[in-house]
Each structure stands twice: as structure tokens, then as C-alpha cells.
Design an enzyme around this catalytic site. Structure first.
Site, PDB file in Angstrom:
ATOM      1  N   CYS A 109      97.277  80.725 117.386  1.00 31.96           N
ATOM      2  CA  CYS A 109      98.064  80.316 116.226  1.00 31.96           C
ATOM      3  C   CYS A 109      98.501  78.881 116.448  1.00 31.96           C
ATOM      4  CB  CYS A 109      99.248  81.261 116.030  1.00 31.96           C
ATOM      5  SG  CYS A 109     100.355  81.352 117.465  1.00 31.96           S
ATOM      6  N   ARG A 136      96.461  75.226 107.063  1.00 34.92           N
ATOM      7  CA  ARG A 136      96.489  74.587 108.380  1.00 34.92           C
ATOM      8  C   ARG A 136      95.151  74.778 109.083  1.00 34.92           C
ATOM      9  NH1 ARG A 136     101.497  76.000 111.992  1.00 34.92           N
ATOM     10  NH2 ARG A 136     100.667  74.219 113.165  1.00 34.92           N
TER      11      ARG A 136
END
Length: 278
Positions: free
Chosen positions: A231, A172
Site C-alpha cells: 500500500c 494513486r
């Protein structure tokens, strides 16, 4: 005080003269809800706290899990029996993300005696119960600011002047995949530091403090460096902040994280591997 507690230590403290308030924060990204699992069996005396509705505000421009309204969070904690002078232990199903979110919120709002059960429910070998407790209301009054917090501009600046860690999976970070948010990639200048590197391989317990300190030093953390973490939505980032705390490094959390950053098409997006990765 260490921010984590072992199952053995928790069993001893729970049987002692000053037992901690227990918060069951079981949660998984995308479900299923944690409440049914809590009702099927939990630590004796533990109160269920829902991450999506009680440890976060409504999703929107501030991200998928923006910080909850402070007064509402305080009411949830008092309902769970939390007072300013009582120790608190949060646990989840074992991943540690949700428990770390509860830990971070309580520490950020001024509670000084909060720990996470290392390894979560999976580490507990004591009895479970289906009894739903009705604790006496606590007196905890949240006062934000005890831990450092970043907004989008602060995160961007820290990526240039200090160390900004991206706690998401490496794919990611690189932008290879993005299953949730508008666009893949990372904040320019951020360093990839997946939360999976904070725990023992094949387990959910944290690495020893010395190993974590060495790990974060390799990533660029030092006594002179200001450190921040983000995050996807501010949940697994709390786990990284907790790991840094174990390692003796105080870090700021960018609570809006990638879900907030990527929602604004004017913000820059970087892709590809960490340029400093070996």
C-alpha cells in the site's frame, strides 16, 4: 479461527470466563491523534496503542511506517496485558486499517488468537468508559516469521511470478495523484485492488467471506498463486491481508510499501491503469 469478530460476539466474550485483551488503535493518516478520542470514551478495559510510535518504527529509508523493533513491540504488548495464551481484539475508529496493522503485527510475531472488531468502534453499541485501565503485565514474547513478509526485491519478484496487489486508491495506483510520496504510480506488474473493495458499500464492515473470495479470484488469486500486498506505508496493506485471510488466502505483506519503493529513484515505476482491468 476467523480473524474478525462482530460487536455482538465481542460483548458476549467480554462478559465470559475468558475475556479478550482489548487494544484501541484509533488512528488517521495525517491526524488528528487517536489518544484524545480514546480518553473521551473507549470500550471498557481497552488499552490505547499508538500506531505511529508503537506499531511502527521511525520513518526513514524503510518507509513512513516501517516495522517496529521487535523487542519494543513486545514490551508494548506486555504493557497492554497481552500474554501468549490470551485472546486479543483490536479495534479502531471504523476504517479498519490501524486495527488490521495491530492484528498483522501480533500474528506475524506468533500470537495465534488475534481478531479485529468488524466495523470498529462505530459497530459497538455497548457502554463506553473514560476510565484508563492498568492491566496486569502480560507475558507475550514476539517471535517474527509466523506470517509471510516481503522486502522490495521480493515484492518486485512476486509481481512477475505471482500476484502482487496494490491496496491504495486507484488514482494513486495510476499515478494521477500522489499526495504523500515522492512519485506517483505503482510497482511494475502489480494489480490495483483498493481496500474500499473489501468492505460493504457505505459501511466499514468486511464483505462476507464468499464475496471476498470471489473478488480476489477475479483479481488473480488462486490456490496455485503466491499472493502479496503493498500500500502506501504498510498500514492499509494489512487490511488487505486481513481481507484475504477472511477469504481463505494467505498473503505476504510488503511492509515498506510504496513509501519505501518510491524513495529509491533507481527502482522502476509504472503508471496508468491496470492492463488487466476490464
Amino acid at each position: 479461527m476467523t480473524p474478525i469478530i462482530s460487536a455482538t460476539e465481542l460483548a458476549s466474550e467480554s462478559a465470559g470466563p475468558r475475556p479478550p485483551v482489548l487494544l484501541d488503535v484509533r488512528w488517521q493518516l495525517g491526524g488528528p491523534p487517536g489518544r484524545p478520542a480514546y480518553e473521551a470514551g473507549h470500550l471498557p478495559g481497552a488499552v490505547y496503542v499508538d500506531l505511529d510510535s508503537e506499531l511502527a518504527g521511525p520513518p526513514g529509508a524503510g518507509g513512513r511506517h516501517p516495522l517496529p523493533e521487535v523487542a519494543a513491540f513486545g514490551a508494548v504488548m506486555r504493557r497492554a496485558g497481552v500474554s501468549g495464551s490470551t485472546p486479543v481484539v483490536a479495534y479502531d475508529g471504523g476504517q479498519g486499517w490501524a486495527a488490521a496493522r495491530a492484528w498483522w503485527l501480533l500474528r506475524w510475531t506468533g500470537h495465534e488468537d488475534v481478531r479485529v472488531l468488524d466495523g470498529g468502534l462505530a459497530a459497538w453499541d455497548g457502554p463506553l468508559t473514560t476510565d484508563i485501565p492498568a492491566p496486569e503485565p502480560g507475558d507475550f514474547t514476539p517471535v517474527p516469521g509466523a506470517l509471510p513478509l516481503l522486502d522490495a526485491d521480493g515484492a518486485a519478484a512476486l509481481a512477475r511470478t505471482g500476484l502482487l496487489l496494490d491496496a491504495r486508491a486507484a488514482e494513486r495506483y495510476r499515478g494521477d495523484v500522489e499526495p504523500i510520496d515522492r512519485v506517483g504510480g505503482h510497482i511494475p506488474g502489480a494489480v490495483s485492488a483498493p481496500t474500499t473493495e473489501n468492505v460493504t458499500p457505505g459501511a466499514t464492515t468486511f464483505l462476507p467471506a464468499g464475496e471476498l473470495a470471489a473478488h480476489f479470484k477475479r483479481l488473480g488469486a488462486s490456490d496455485a498463486a503466491e499472493v502479496g500486498v503493498y500500500c502506501g506505508s504498510g498500514v492499509s496493506g494489512a487490511h488487505e491481508v486481513l481481507a484475504l485471510e477472511i477469504a481463505g488466502v494467505r498473503a505476504a505483506l510488503y511492509a515498506g510499501s510504496w513509501s519505501e519503493w518510491s524513495s529509491d529513484p533507481t527502482r522502476p515505476v509504472a503508471t496508468g491503469p491496470d492492463p488487466d482491468a476490464s
